[in-house]
Design a protein around this motif. Structure first.
Motif, mmCIF file in Angstrom:
data_model
loop_
_atom_site.group_PDB
_atom_site.id
_atom_site.type_symbol
_atom_site.label_atom_id
_atom_site.label_comp_id
_atom_site.label_asym_id
_atom_site.label_seq_id
_atom_site.Cartn_x
_atom_site.Cartn_y
_atom_site.Cartn_z
ATOM 1 N N PRO A 8 0.824 -1.217 0.000
ATOM 2 C CA PRO A 8 0.000 0.000 0.000
ATOM 3 C C PRO A 8 0.859 1.269 0.000
ATOM 4 C CG PRO A 8 -0.830 -1.562 1.604
ATOM 5 C CD PRO A 8 0.487 -2.106 1.113
ATOM 6 N N GLU A 14 -0.449 0.519 -6.696
ATOM 7 C CA GLU A 14 -1.097 1.275 -5.617
ATOM 8 C C GLU A 14 -0.812 2.763 -5.719
ATOM 9 O OE1 GLU A 14 -3.032 0.309 -2.942
ATOM 10 O OE2 GLU A 14 -3.242 -1.666 -3.820
ATOM 11 N N ASP A 16 -0.813 6.679 -7.197
ATOM 12 C CA ASP A 16 -1.892 7.544 -7.664
ATOM 13 C C ASP A 16 -2.035 7.524 -9.172
ATOM 14 O OD1 ASP A 16 -3.382 8.527 -5.746
ATOM 15 O OD2 ASP A 16 -2.291 10.404 -5.448
ATOM 16 N N SER A 104 -7.897 -4.115 -3.242
ATOM 17 C CA SER A 104 -7.251 -2.844 -2.886
ATOM 18 C C SER A 104 -8.260 -1.700 -2.783
ATOM 19 C CB SER A 104 -6.202 -2.508 -3.957
ATOM 20 O OG SER A 104 -6.010 -1.122 -4.043
ATOM 21 N N GLN A 106 -7.591 1.435 -2.755
ATOM 22 C CA GLN A 106 -7.181 2.471 -3.712
ATOM 23 C C GLN A 106 -7.810 2.218 -5.093
ATOM 24 O OE1 GLN A 106 -6.043 5.304 -4.843
ATOM 25 N NE2 GLN A 106 -3.827 5.189 -4.572
ATOM 26 N N ARG A 107 -7.679 0.964 -5.560
ATOM 27 C CA ARG A 107 -8.207 0.648 -6.898
ATOM 28 C C ARG A 107 -9.728 0.680 -6.909
ATOM 29 N NH1 ARG A 107 -5.680 -4.620 -7.468
ATOM 30 N NH2 ARG A 107 -4.313 -4.171 -5.726
ATOM 31 N N GLN A 109 -11.513 2.788 -5.386
ATOM 32 C CA GLN A 109 -11.890 4.199 -5.570
ATOM 33 C C GLN A 109 -11.802 4.610 -7.035
ATOM 34 O OE1 GLN A 109 -9.579 6.635 -2.927
ATOM 35 N NE2 GLN A 109 -10.598 5.778 -1.138
ATOM 36 N N TRP A 110 -10.727 4.178 -7.726
ATOM 37 C CA TRP A 110 -10.607 4.492 -9.161
ATOM 38 C C TRP A 110 -11.812 3.906 -9.896
ATOM 39 C CZ3 TRP A 110 -5.116 2.060 -10.283
ATOM 40 C CH2 TRP A 110 -4.133 2.770 -9.582
#
Ligand SMILES: C[S@@+](CC[C@H](N)C(=O)[O-])C[C@H]1O[C@@H](n2cnc3c(N)ncnc32)[C@H](O)[C@@H]1O
Length: 387
Positions: A8, A14, A16, A104, A106-107, A109-110
């Motif tokens: 992470p 991971e 941006d 993940s 993060q992913r 959110q994308w």
């Protein structure tokens, strides 16, 4: 490899920046344009319709379908598939649940951003089956235990749940594009003097990562047993191959999750016969950065993509051992040309075949582009009737 890709905040997948496509480090079939997803959607809709027709013959009604994508990255493929369904087959869209398996946060959110117009019709699961990067598995705070199908209360945005198999009579299609080549591998080398395999480990020396020979762990030896001893004895010292128990385990888990329907992978890969090739003494593990392929996979950890060919024969065997039937192992070119020929026979079923789509089609199918580099493995279970 696991750390370099998935730690992470540090791992390559991971960060941006979205590193796939023209401004990134490499292309995938999805980043070529929407055609890949549209042709795939046409195929998925055909399978769903065939099952519906078989159902109707048996006097059965209401269809339930679960589409499950893994390795969805920024959600582009899901958007292309769902967009096509909405325009061309709203009847199919109305019957399906689209799930994304995404460990993940993060992913996720994308993906939510890309798929905002399809919410709340898309659902996320953090683990349908064992997630290989369990060390770094991050869980959403909104995670909740929810049975299938989920009951959504507006104003929910994305919905997180635990993906459960639907009723045994529902139809499932589990698929992934370039997921399995991004799972961690073990790198094995041949010691010509000792006439045995060892494992390449990564160690730290003089301020940099370097390779070191270590004895092979016993749990890795079964994968090597199927290699003919006479062939191994002729290999040069240091000859290297990769194996990915994580990819095989993923396929095994997916196969056991599949109650009725299809399991499909599109990826770089080799069959057993192609595995020990004289022209590949260093194996297939490689790095990509700004569209350049590099062989120093230890350089710039987290800054470059790492990928290795998958072993299609190992996947095929794992699926068959779990009771699946192999329907096809073909090149992406063959797969896409087959779908396109059915599209051209029924042009109303598809958006206009513009010059841009022709260019994308050439890139996806031409042997010198993505047509033969990628292969498609399709396995299935059951008669796949809808209920
Ligand atoms: C090479 S990218 C493919 C992206 C996308 N499918 C495409 O074709 O453009 C591989 C993706 O799989 C994701 N991934 C890795 N391990 C995963 C797992 N266990 N479950 C779901 N996705 C995973 C990675 O983070 C990355 O986004």
């Amino acid at each position: 490899m696991e750390l370099a890709l998935y730690a992470p905040g540090l791992g390559y997948y991971e960060r941006d920046k979205v590193p796939i496509g023209r401004g990134g480090d490499f292309y995938t079939s999805v980043s070529v344009g929407s055609l890949f997803g549209e042709l795939l959607a046409f195929q998925l809709a055909e399978w769903i319709t065939e099952c519906g027709m078989r159902n109707a013959e048996c006097g059965m009604g209401a269809a339930r379908v679960q589409l499950v994508e893994a390795g969805a990255h920024d959600g582009r493929l899901a958007a292309d598939i769902l967009g096509w369904m909405r325009r061309q087959r709203p009847d199919v869209l109305g019957r399906l649940e689209y799930w994304i398996i995404e460990p993940s946060a993060q992913r996720r959110q994308w993906q939510e951003k890309t798929l905002v117009e399809f919410l709340p019709g898309v659902r996320w699961a953090d683990a349908a089956f064992r997630i290989p990067q369990s060390l770094f598995q991050s869980c959403s705070s909104r995670r909740e235990e929810a049975p299938f199908p989920l009951k959504l209360e507006p104003p929910h945005v994305g919905c997180y749940g635990v993906l459960k198999s639907p009723s045994p009579s529902a139809f499932q299609i589990l698929f992934c594009n370039e997921l399995l080549d991004a799972l961690p591998v073990h790198r094995l080398g041949w010691d010509a003097q000792q006439q045995q395999w060892f494992e390449w480990h990564v160690t730290w020396s003089q301020d940099r990562f370097v390779w070191a020979r270590r004895p092979l762990a016993s749990d890795l030896t079964p994968a090597l047993r199927r290699l003919p001893a006479a062939l191994c004895s002729a290999l040069p010292d240091g000859y290297t191959v990769e194996i990915s128990p994580a990819a095989v385990q993923w396929w095994r888990d997916a196969a056991s999750f599949l109650k009725q329907g299809k399991l499909l992978a599109i990826d770089y890969g080799l069959t057993e016969e192609e595995w020990l090739a004289p022209h590949r003494p260093q194996g297939t593990l490689r790095a990509y950065q700004q569209h350049h392929q590099g062989n120093d996979v230890l350089a710039d950890p987290g800054g470059q993509d790492l990928t290795a060919h998958i072993d299609f024969t190992a996947l095929q065997r794992a699926g068959e051992a779990a009771g699946l039937k192999t329907e096809a192992l073909v090149s992406q070119g063959q797969f896409m040309v087959g779908i396109a020929s059915r599209v051209w026979a029924a042009p109303a079923s598809f958006p206009a075949w513009t010059p841009a789509r022709t260019r994308q089609f050439q890139t996806l199918t031409h042997p010198e582009h993505l047509g033969s580099r990628f292969r498609v493995l399709i396995q299935s279970r059951g008669n796949a009737r809808l209920a």
